[in-house]
Design a protein around this motif. Structure first.
Motif, PDB file in Angstrom:
ATOM      1  N   PHE A  19      83.554  46.532  63.818  1.00 29.99           N
ATOM      2  CA  PHE A  19      82.668  47.181  64.718  1.00 29.99           C
ATOM      3  C   PHE A  19      82.864  48.726  64.529  1.00 29.99           C
ATOM      4  O   PHE A  19      84.087  49.077  64.104  1.00 29.99           O
ATOM      5  CB  PHE A  19      83.086  46.946  66.282  1.00 29.99           C
ATOM      6  N   ALA A  20      81.850  49.366  64.784  1.00 32.56           N
ATOM      7  CA  ALA A  20      81.573  50.814  64.600  1.00 32.56           C
ATOM      8  C   ALA A  20      82.511  51.364  65.448  1.00 32.56           C
ATOM      9  O   ALA A  20      83.308  52.618  65.295  1.00 32.56           O
ATOM     10  CB  ALA A  20      80.297  51.311  64.568  1.00 32.56           C
ATOM     11  N   THR A  63      85.464  40.072  57.908  1.00 30.09           N
ATOM     12  CA  THR A  63      84.201  39.506  57.421  1.00 30.09           C
ATOM     13  C   THR A  63      83.477  41.176  56.805  1.00 30.09           C
ATOM     14  O   THR A  63      83.251  42.028  57.946  1.00 30.09           O
ATOM     15  CB  THR A  63      83.514  38.673  58.126  1.00 30.09           C
ATOM     16  N   VAL A  64      83.267  41.087  55.610  1.00 31.79           N
ATOM     17  CA  VAL A  64      82.847  42.548  55.232  1.00 31.79           C
ATOM     18  C   VAL A  64      81.342  42.658  54.565  1.00 31.79           C
ATOM     19  O   VAL A  64      80.643  43.559  54.003  1.00 31.79           O
ATOM     20  CB  VAL A  64      83.760  43.258  54.226  1.00 31.79           C
ATOM     21  N   MET A  80      78.011  46.935  65.105  1.00 34.79           N
ATOM     22  CA  MET A  80      78.488  46.406  63.865  1.00 34.79           C
ATOM     23  C   MET A  80      78.474  47.787  63.037  1.00 34.79           C
ATOM     24  O   MET A  80      77.420  48.487  63.041  1.00 34.79           O
ATOM     25  CB  MET A  80      77.532  45.231  63.214  1.00 34.79           C
ATOM     26  N   GLN A  81      79.402  48.042  62.129  1.00 39.26           N
ATOM     27  CA  GLN A  81      79.512  49.174  61.383  1.00 39.26           C
ATOM     28  C   GLN A  81      78.808  48.973  60.125  1.00 39.26           C
ATOM     29  O   GLN A  81      79.215  48.341  59.134  1.00 39.26           O
ATOM     30  CB  GLN A  81      80.743  49.590  61.211  1.00 39.26           C
ATOM     31  N   GLN A  82      77.610  49.561  59.924  1.00 42.51           N
ATOM     32  CA  GLN A  82      76.610  49.374  58.467  1.00 42.51           C
ATOM     33  C   GLN A  82      77.122  50.187  57.521  1.00 42.51           C
ATOM     34  O   GLN A  82      77.217  50.149  56.355  1.00 42.51           O
ATOM     35  CB  GLN A  82      75.223  49.891  58.859  1.00 42.51           C
TER      36      GLN A  82
END
Length: 400
Positions: A141-142, A165-166, A238-240
């Motif tokens: 998570f961001a 998970t990336v 979610m961290q893009q």
């Protein structure tokens, strides 16, 4: 001739494909689409299975091997066979018992479950319902406090390994899911409601137990996630722009064994070890649900094994349906494999019992395969036991 009445014909369920077909009849179309579909044209999803047939196993006769050893170590844990259950979101949609049933079946079989961040049971519920130290999968998570909070909960509950998970900075192009009305929120039409009503047992359990949405986010410190609304917030969080520095931060936060899932490139595998200090990686394309036309997992494995083999654990996720697939992965450098869709088929068919049946099918098939190959142990498998043909078997499996 004697006869015995049985409400369910187990003799018809001889392999994972049989369970897949039975699950298709049990689940509503919307849920089946979520379980089975991939991204884009499904090329990567299908190739995950087909790519295994481009390899052939070496058969040695008269070796006197009647009791091959199947046990190994995965994520620091002794397991009875080189198979663990992959993190699969919304397992409770396949059967209300969901992640708890899967974890119980895994530990009864002498292996483990990696619990998904998007599970339908909380981190604590699964831990309390089981005896073994299972593993936790984290979506990055961001909002670092939320990620830290989830890791702390998993650690406090006794989870022995973290799998980050990336490969999901954004959801893949899952056209089938959108066409089926799957989303946040889910879109129900008269036709879809009728389809659900045609599965009264599934519908009754769904209404009674309400285990169809992810719940680990409940009562987060900074994001008040609750059911479907929480899932919508989670995807937005979610961290893009996830980078290696973020993974190093997670590695520092987590004091146990640390793994990175979603690696397909040897350069990335090396960075995971050298820059992050990961104990291992999971070679995975997310079951073909993210980047369509990405490499099949088994095709990516040899180069990664050549690069980091011996320095870190390597696991394979994607396309495993037979013991020969497991053997192929081990020959190419994997420490073990993760099962995703196959255990969901078993879960849909018979809950915890069905998951256990899937594992035992593979155990029996693996035992038989090693005897026929003349190999005494899964730990002896290497590239001397395998040959590359370059051609996949046509019409791999009937997918009707």
């Amino acid at each position: 001739m004697a006869f015995r009445y049985a409400w369910r014909d187990f003799s018809a369920l001889q392999n994972i494909e049989d369970y897949r077909k039975r699950a298709r009849r049990i689940l509503p179309d919307m849920i089946w689409t979520y379980v089975e579909s991939g991204a884009g044209d499904h090329l990567t999803r299908l190739d995950n299975e087909a790519a295994f047939t481009r390899w052939k196993l070496r058969q040695r006769c008269l070796t006197g091997q009647a009791a091959p050893s199947l046990g190994t170590i995965m994520c620091g844990v002794d397991v009875s066979l080189p198979v663990a259950l992959a993190p699969t979101g919304l397992a409770g949609a396949s059967h209300w018992s969901g992640d708890v049933a899967a974890a119980r079946a895994a530990e009864a079989a002498g292996t483990r479950l990696a619990l998904s961040t998007a599970s339908c049971y909380s981190i604590e519920e699964v831990a309390q319902a089981t005896k073994s130290n299972h593993w936790f999968q984290l979506y990055p998570f961001a909002d670092r406090p939320v990620a830290s909070w989830l890791m702390r909960r998993a650690s406090d509950a006794g989870y022995g390994a973290l799998i980050v998970t990336v490969d999901v900075p954004v959801p893949g192009n899952r056209e089938g899911e959108r066409r089926a009305g799957i989303g946040m929120p889910t879109v129900l039409t008269p036709a879809r409601i009728l389809d659900i009503a045609r599965r009264p047992r599934w519908m009754a359990n769904a209404l009674l137990h309400r285990r169809n949405v992810p719940v680990p986010y409940v009562e987060a410190e900074r994001l008040r996630f609750d059911g479907a609304a929480g899932a919508r917030q989670a995807w937005r969080a979610m961290q893009q722009d996830l980078g290696w520095d973020d993974l190093r931060w997670m590695r520092d936060q987590w004091r146990g064994r640390f793994y990175i899932k979603g690696i397909l490139d040897a350069d990335d595998a090396e960075k995971a070890i050298d820059l992050v200090g990961a104990d291992g990686i999971v070679v995975s394309n997310h079951g073909g649900r993210q980047l369509d036309r990405a490499m099949a997992s088994i095709d990516a494995l040899p180069a990664i094994s050549d690069r980091i083999g011996g320095r870190a654990e390597i696991y394979l996720d994607g396309g495993v349906r037979r013991a020969a697939d497991i053997v192929t992965a081990l020959c190419l450098g994997a420490t073990g494999v993760f099962l995703g869709r196959p255990y969901l088929y078993g879960l849909a068919v018979a809950g915890e019992k069905g998951v256990g049946e899937i594992i035992e099918l593979l155990r029996s098939d693996l035992h038989r395969t090693l005897i026929l190959m003349g190999c005494r142990s899964v730990r002896d498998l290497d590239r001397s036991w395998i040959l590359k043909t370059g051609e996949e078997v046509p019409q791999l499996r009937h997918r009707g």
